[in-house]
Design an enzyme around this catalytic site. Structure first.
Site, short mmCIF file in Angstrom:
data_model
loop_
_atom_site.label_atom_id
_atom_site.label_comp_id
_atom_site.label_asym_id
_atom_site.label_seq_id
_atom_site.Cartn_x
_atom_site.Cartn_y
_atom_site.Cartn_z
N TYR A 88 35.89 34.82 37.55
CA TYR A 88 37.34 34.96 37.52
C TYR A 88 37.96 34.22 38.70
O TYR A 88 37.29 33.86 39.67
CB TYR A 88 37.77 36.43 37.53
CG TYR A 88 37.58 37.12 38.86
CD1 TYR A 88 38.63 37.21 39.77
CD2 TYR A 88 36.36 37.70 39.20
CE1 TYR A 88 38.46 37.85 40.99
CE2 TYR A 88 36.20 38.33 40.41
CZ TYR A 88 37.24 38.41 41.31
OH TYR A 88 37.07 39.03 42.53
N CYS A 89 39.25 33.97 38.59
CA CYS A 89 40.05 33.37 39.65
C CYS A 89 41.41 34.07 39.65
O CYS A 89 41.49 35.23 39.25
CB CYS A 89 40.17 31.85 39.45
SG CYS A 89 41.06 31.38 37.95
N LYS A 90 42.45 33.37 40.05
CA LYS A 90 43.77 34.00 40.07
C LYS A 90 44.36 34.15 38.67
O LYS A 90 44.82 35.22 38.30
CB LYS A 90 44.73 33.20 40.95
CG LYS A 90 46.11 33.82 41.03
CD LYS A 90 47.03 33.08 41.96
CE LYS A 90 48.40 33.77 41.99
NZ LYS A 90 49.33 33.07 42.86
N GLY A 92 43.03 31.93 35.71
CA GLY A 92 42.17 31.43 34.65
C GLY A 92 41.84 29.94 34.69
O GLY A 92 40.90 29.51 34.03
N ILE A 117 42.57 37.51 37.97
CA ILE A 117 42.86 38.76 38.68
C ILE A 117 44.32 39.17 38.50
O ILE A 117 44.64 40.36 38.60
CB ILE A 117 42.47 38.65 40.18
CG1 ILE A 117 42.35 40.05 40.81
CG2 ILE A 117 43.41 37.74 40.93
CD1 ILE A 117 41.71 40.07 42.18
#
Length: 129
Positions: A88-90, A92, A117
């Site tokens: 995951y990241c901020k 996508g 996230i």
């Protein structure tokens, strides 16, 4: 008429086969499913954001491997290719790029958090600092 139909069908099958080959091995799932996958044995939970973003809050038990780090691929190769990798990241974008790299490295199970996230928090799911 039959030729036009045949050409359209051929293009359709070519397009769908290309899409499938690009998405094989990578599952993009919502926060609820991602949370369930996190509970499975042996998963590797990877946050590909910067260390500063990671320090501001991350998913429980996540490991930070910054996709912008020049050693990113080398660090990813240190993971077990036969165990599920949850990424995951901020929002996508970066996790999508990371998943493509994991696919190229022949990881068997790759799961990407849809919306990152940001959507995780919007769903009321916990983070830790």
């Amino acid at each position: 008429m039959k030729i036009k139909f045949g050409v359209v069908m051929l293009l359709f099958f070519m397009a769908t086969s290309c899409v499938k080959s690009q998405t094989d091995k990578v599952q993009v799932v919502n926060a609820t499913i991602f949370e369930e996958k996190m509970k499975e044995d042996g998963v590797q939970l990877i946050d590909v954001r910067t260390p500063q973003e990671f320090a501001s809050g991350h998913l429980p038990n996540a490991i930070n491997i910054n996709i912008s780090d020049p050693d990113f691929e080398k660090k990813m190769q240190g993971l077990d290719k036969n165990k599920p990798v949850l990424v995951y990241c901020k929002s996508g974008g970066r996790s999508g790029r990371a998943c493509s790299q994991l696919k190229d490295l022949e990881f068997t199970t790759i799961i990407d958090l849809d919306g990152g996230i940001t959507d995780w928090q919007a769903s009321g799911k916990p983070i830790e600092n």
